[in-house]
Design an enzyme around this catalytic site. Structure first.
Site, PDB file in Angstrom:
ATOM      1  N   GLU A 144       1.283 -55.080 -22.850  1.00  0.00           N
ATOM      2  CA  GLU A 144       1.145 -55.500 -21.453  1.00  0.00           C
ATOM      3  C   GLU A 144       2.201 -54.874 -20.556  1.00  0.00           C
ATOM      4  OE1 GLU A 144      -1.037 -57.418 -19.664  1.00  0.00           O
ATOM      5  OE2 GLU A 144      -2.294 -57.172 -21.431  1.00  0.00           O
ATOM      6  N   LYS A 196       6.009 -58.620 -17.352  1.00  0.00           N
ATOM      7  CA  LYS A 196       4.706 -59.173 -17.686  1.00  0.00           C
ATOM      8  C   LYS A 196       4.788 -59.877 -19.043  1.00  0.00           C
ATOM      9  CE  LYS A 196       0.935 -57.056 -16.727  1.00  0.00           C
ATOM     10  NZ  LYS A 196      -0.166 -56.060 -16.645  1.00  0.00           N
ATOM     11  N   GLU A 252     -10.449 -51.857 -13.221  1.00  0.00           N
ATOM     12  CA  GLU A 252      -9.296 -51.577 -14.088  1.00  0.00           C
ATOM     13  C   GLU A 252      -9.787 -50.914 -15.358  1.00  0.00           C
ATOM     14  OE1 GLU A 252      -6.967 -54.865 -15.352  1.00  0.00           O
ATOM     15  OE2 GLU A 252      -6.580 -55.613 -13.336  1.00  0.00           O
ATOM     16  N   GLU A 299       5.491 -52.417 -16.252  1.00  0.00           N
ATOM     17  CA  GLU A 299       6.012 -53.613 -15.580  1.00  0.00           C
ATOM     18  C   GLU A 299       6.731 -54.491 -16.603  1.00  0.00           C
ATOM     19  OE1 GLU A 299       2.877 -55.198 -12.738  1.00  0.00           O
ATOM     20  OE2 GLU A 299       1.767 -53.619 -13.809  1.00  0.00           O
TER      21      GLU A 299
END
Length: 423
Positions: A337, A331, A274, A328
């Site tokens: 985030e 999250k 990542e 997203e």
């Protein structure tokens, strides 16, 4: 066929095969991948994701679980998957029976239509919020899953690994001084032995963004953004020169591996599971902006597309999964985030990247919410647009296949004439 003719054919066959090109494939060994998290209630269906990936030019995807619908969406696409074994499954798959059952239920049904190359066992287990209860299961789970794959005849095509946070390092700067936390060595050393035996890579989630956001006055933004024009930093211990922070972080892990397990250091490759940069954040999240995200992710693509290694391992091409495919919205944590995506949930780009992938890159923890697994990223512990596959690249693929077929026919015809002459 006469014996003399058969012998002549067998003697010439290896030399004739060397004249042929490699069998053309629909996919190449792409070095760049992307993480596909699904912690959102507004994300597009998994069936639409391969098309979005085609617009980006990425042929490798990391999943955080083994959701069957998601895995099936990649069937017959040529896209290579790294399938996650969620943290909550570690205790179950740490036994031979549990691991065999998990592989049988989650992996075997998808093969061979879906191309699965890795199982990533947990995510940042050794440094996560549940490390005290989960760490003891990590290596047994990896070993049992590897054995289960071997029993199913799949260990040569699917490798087993796990992804670590950079928090496993006690120090990372300069890279040559890096070493693992002493309290983690009893777990990391056997894991390194496992990687060396199994031939699987050591994965690390590496985020220059966190280094910059944590100390913006001490870390140059251009260095953290991997900007090509940055003068770089010298490592006084090794004499090596680092032009960007990402490769420095990777080499820090290599140095830590060497310090912990010199035998494994000769065999284990470090890959980035990542890395990314948020396009939005809270007021105290320095550097989180669309402009910086575009620069960073574009520079990651540029760096990986060069096919080069790090200063310490220059002959080992850097392999990276960018984080993440989508923003997203479910999250938890700070605003950043929910804003790591290259794409918005409606499938449109979150921003224009600063770089386009070249054609040869294309290949043809844990809160579940709306599918997928939450990754907390260690909290608490010149050309815009996107590359799309061109008609020219498809034509090249077809032409190569046609040439290969013609050459095979020529060789076969030559064999026949030779056999007739010898007979």
């Amino acid at each position: 066929m006469p014996t003399r003719a058969m012998a002549a054919v067998l003697q010439l066959l290896p030399a004739l095969l060397l004249l042929l090109p490699s069998t053309p494939e629909a996919t190449s060994s792409a070095l760049l991948g992307i993480s596909y998290g699904r912690v959102g209630n507004n994300l597009p269906p998994a069936t639409s994701v391969p098309q979005i990936l085609g617009s980006l030019g990425v042929g490798r995807v990391r999943l955080y679980d083994a959701d069957p619908t998601t895995i099936r969406a990649f069937a017959n696409t040529g896209i290579e998957l790294a399938v996650g074994v969620p943290d909550e499954c570690l205790a179950t798959v740490s036994t031979p029976t549990g691991a065999a059952s998990w592989v049988h239920a989650n992996i075997a049904p998808a093969l061979p239509a879906t191309k699965i190359a890795f199982l990533t066992v947990g995510n940042e287990v050794l440094t996560g919020a549940n490390s005290s209860s989960l760490s003891r299961y990590l290596l047994p789970a990896m070993q049992c899953l590897h054995d289960a794959l071997a029993q199913a005849g799949l260990d040569k095509q699917i490798a087993v690994t796990t992804a670590h946070n950079l928090g496993v390092l006690a120090t990372s700067y300069p890279p040559s001084s890096a070493y693992f936390r002493k309290d983690l060595l009893p777990m990391l050393c056997p894991i390194l032995d496992f990687h060396a035996r199994a031939g699987s890579p050591f994965l690390v989630n590496a985020y220059p963004y966190f280094a910059y956001a944590g100390e913006p006055t001490g870390v140059e933004l251009q260095y953290a953004l991997l900007e090509p024009g940055h003068a770089g930093v010298a490592d006084p211990g090794s004499g090596l020169h680092y032009t960007n922070m990402l490769v420095a972080q990777v080499d820090a892990v290599y140095h830590a591996i060497a310090a912990a397990n010199s035998a494994a250091a000769r065999a284990v490759e470090v890959r980035v599971s990542e890395t990314g940069w948020p396009s939005a954040g809270d007021a105290n999240e320095t550097g989180a902006s669309p402009q910086n995200a575009a620069r960073y992710n574009g520079n990651v693509m540029r760096l990986v597309a060069q096919g080069k290694g790090t200063p310490l391992r220059p002959t080992v091409p850097l392999r990276v999964y960018m984080f993440a495919l989508f923003n997203e919205n479910m999250k938890p944590g700070p605003t950043s985030e929910r804003n790591y995506g290259l794409f918005k949930p409606d499938g449109t780009p979150a921003y224009e990247l600063s770089y386009r992938l070249p054609q040869d890159n294309t290949s043809p923890s844990s809160v579940t919410a709306g599918g997928g697994v939450y990754n907390a990223h260690g909290y608490g512990s010149e050309n815009g647009g996107y590359y799309s596959i061109s008609a020219a690249s498809k034509a090249t693929m077809v032409s190569s296949a046609l040439l290969y077929s013609v050459l095979l026919q020529i060789v076969a015809f030559g064999f026949v004439r030779m056999v007739l002459a010898l007979g």
